[in-house]
Design a protein around this motif. Structure first.
Motif, PDB file in Angstrom:
ATOM      1  N   ASP A   1       0.702  -1.262  -0.386  1.00 23.56           N
ATOM      2  CA  ASP A   1      -0.099   0.134   0.075  1.00 23.56           C
ATOM      3  C   ASP A   1       0.611   1.242   0.126  1.00 23.56           C
ATOM      4  O   ASP A   1       0.319   2.485  -0.319  1.00 23.56           O
ATOM      5  N   ASN A   2       2.125   1.119   0.254  1.00 21.67           N
ATOM      6  CA  ASN A   2       3.115   2.045   0.233  1.00 21.67           C
ATOM      7  C   ASN A   2       3.761   2.656  -1.149  1.00 21.67           C
ATOM      8  O   ASN A   2       4.738   2.045  -1.607  1.00 21.67           O
TER       9      ASN A   2
ATOM     10  N   ALA B   1      -7.878   2.650  -4.396  1.00 23.31           N
ATOM     11  CA  ALA B   1      -6.835   3.378  -4.436  1.00 23.31           C
ATOM     12  C   ALA B   1      -6.907   4.611  -5.085  1.00 23.31           C
ATOM     13  O   ALA B   1      -5.798   5.485  -5.197  1.00 23.31           O
TER      14      ALA B   1
ATOM     15  N   SER C   1      -8.218   7.612  -4.469  1.00 19.74           N
ATOM     16  CA  SER C   1      -7.937   8.703  -3.691  1.00 19.74           C
ATOM     17  C   SER C   1      -6.444   9.065  -3.656  1.00 19.74           C
ATOM     18  O   SER C   1      -6.082  10.116  -4.002  1.00 19.74           O
ATOM     19  N   ALA C   2      -5.806   8.048  -3.097  1.00 20.67           N
ATOM     20  CA  ALA C   2      -4.288   8.384  -3.211  1.00 20.67           C
ATOM     21  C   ALA C   2      -3.596   8.591  -4.676  1.00 20.67           C
ATOM     22  O   ALA C   2      -2.750   9.312  -4.513  1.00 20.67           O
TER      23      ALA C   2
ATOM     24  N   LYS D   1      -4.213  12.136  -5.694  1.00 17.44           N
ATOM     25  CA  LYS D   1      -3.358  13.381  -4.700  1.00 17.44           C
ATOM     26  C   LYS D   1      -1.794  13.120  -5.348  1.00 17.44           C
ATOM     27  O   LYS D   1      -1.050  14.125  -5.217  1.00 17.44           O
TER      28      LYS D   1
ATOM     29  N   ASN E   1     -10.424   8.089   6.684  1.00 18.34           N
ATOM     30  CA  ASN E   1      -8.958   8.340   6.609  1.00 18.34           C
ATOM     31  C   ASN E   1      -9.150   9.016   8.205  1.00 18.34           C
ATOM     32  O   ASN E   1      -9.660  10.002   8.446  1.00 18.34           O
TER      33      ASN E   1
END
Length: 320
Positions: free
Chosen positions: A80-81, A133, A135-136, A139, A209
């Motif tokens: 996830d990173n 994923a 949203s991430a 950004k 979040n």
């Protein structure tokens, strides 16, 4: 003449993604009459190669390969990173750029879109990734035209797919392009792929979040999550928060990515999905339990967020 397909095997790759890609292209080769449709090659960066073969394929190094390919495939990742993943796999980026300049088509699957986007090749292009994923992704890559709802995108010679079985939808699209409709349909039948599934929002799960240090936002989140079924107006639960409504909305959106009213809608819809999956409650009862007074408004919001009607969702996902 067969197409040269390059499958990269990066750090933190998802084994299921690799296996699905290889299985579909191998099946297309078996179904092709005469010569194979695809010449499949596997690539890693020289720093990570620790075996000569992978699933029976010889592993090639991107650093020493000057061969121009027709299609490059980027699989999903286990981590996830994504920032750390991109750093680990940065050696692939100039190679992907070079291959694209030479005419190669590129396709990513699920979270593979993060490495794809890090190359800059998706800037101002359509793309999708795993629905949870998105949203991430937005950004990290604001220049990419993300289509969160879509199972796949095709923008010129660049392709992306969403999560899970969306991988197969993109693979079938590529097979259809290079092998024809007959073989594509055969593969869809072999792998039991529903070709009429166009949206991935059905499988989305709203995950609030809470990993932030804004105590006022955390206070409002807790109020919404605990009182969503009885809230009539947001002003009811924000009046004792020591800041203006305008400032609260700004801070809330900055931290969570969405305004408080949308957060409330997501919490309510997520709750209604669980009722639909796990209980015998009628739609009217569920509407009441999730805080909606207007059945029409509930159905409209549910369809917008999930992509299907509540009754259709129950039929598809009901736990027997």
């Amino acid at each position: 003449m067969s197409k040269k397909v390059g499958l990269i095997v990066p750090h933190d790759y998802k084994l299921l993604s690799i296996a699905a890609i290889l299985e579909v292209f191998e099946t297309a080769n078996k179904l092709s009459k005469g010569d194979k449709s695809f010449e499949i090659m596997v690539f890693q960066s020289s720093e990570q190669i620790n075996e000569k073969r992978l699933f029976g394929y010889e592993v090639n190094s991107i650093e020493i390969s000057d061969e121009v390919l027709d299609i490059i495939l980027i699989p999903a990742f286990t981590t996830d990173n994504m920032t750390e993943m991109i750093a680990k796999n940065k050696n692939f980026i100039p190679w992907l750029q070079k291959q694209h300049r030479s005419g190669a088509e590129l396709a990513s699957f699920c979270t593979g879109a993060f490495l794809f986007a890090a190359s800059g090749l998706l800037n101002e292009k359509l793309a999708t990734t795993h629905v949870d994923a998105c949203s991430a992704f937005t950004k990290a890559f604001p220049l990419v035209k993300l289509k969160a709802e879509e199972t796949l995108t095709a923008d010129g010679s660049l392709y992306t797919s969403g999560g899970s079985t969306s991988t197969f939808h993109l693979l079938i699209l590529l097979v259809q392009k290079y092998c024809g409709n007959e073989i594509a349909v055969q593969i869809a039948k072999i792998f039991s792929i529903d070709l009429n599934r166009y949206k991935q929002s059905y499988f989305s799960t709203f995950r609030p979040n809470h990993l932030h240090n804004d105590t006022l936002v955390a206070m409002l989140q807790q109020k919404i999550e605990n009182q969503y079924s009885t809230i009539e107006k947001l002003e009811e639960i924000t009046k004792d928060i020591p800041t203006s409504a305008r400032n609260m909305t700004r801070r809330f959106k900055q931290v969570t990515g969405i305004p408080p009213i949308e957060y409330l809608q997501n919490i309510r819809v997520e709750s209604s999905k669980k009722y639909l999956e796990q209980t015998q409650l009628s739609i009217s009862e569920i509407i009441e339990k999730t805080g909606y007074n207007d059945p029409k408004a509930f159905r409209k919001v549910f369809f917008k967020m999930v992509g299907m009607k509540p009754i259709e969702y129950r039929e598809k996902f009901r736990v027997q």
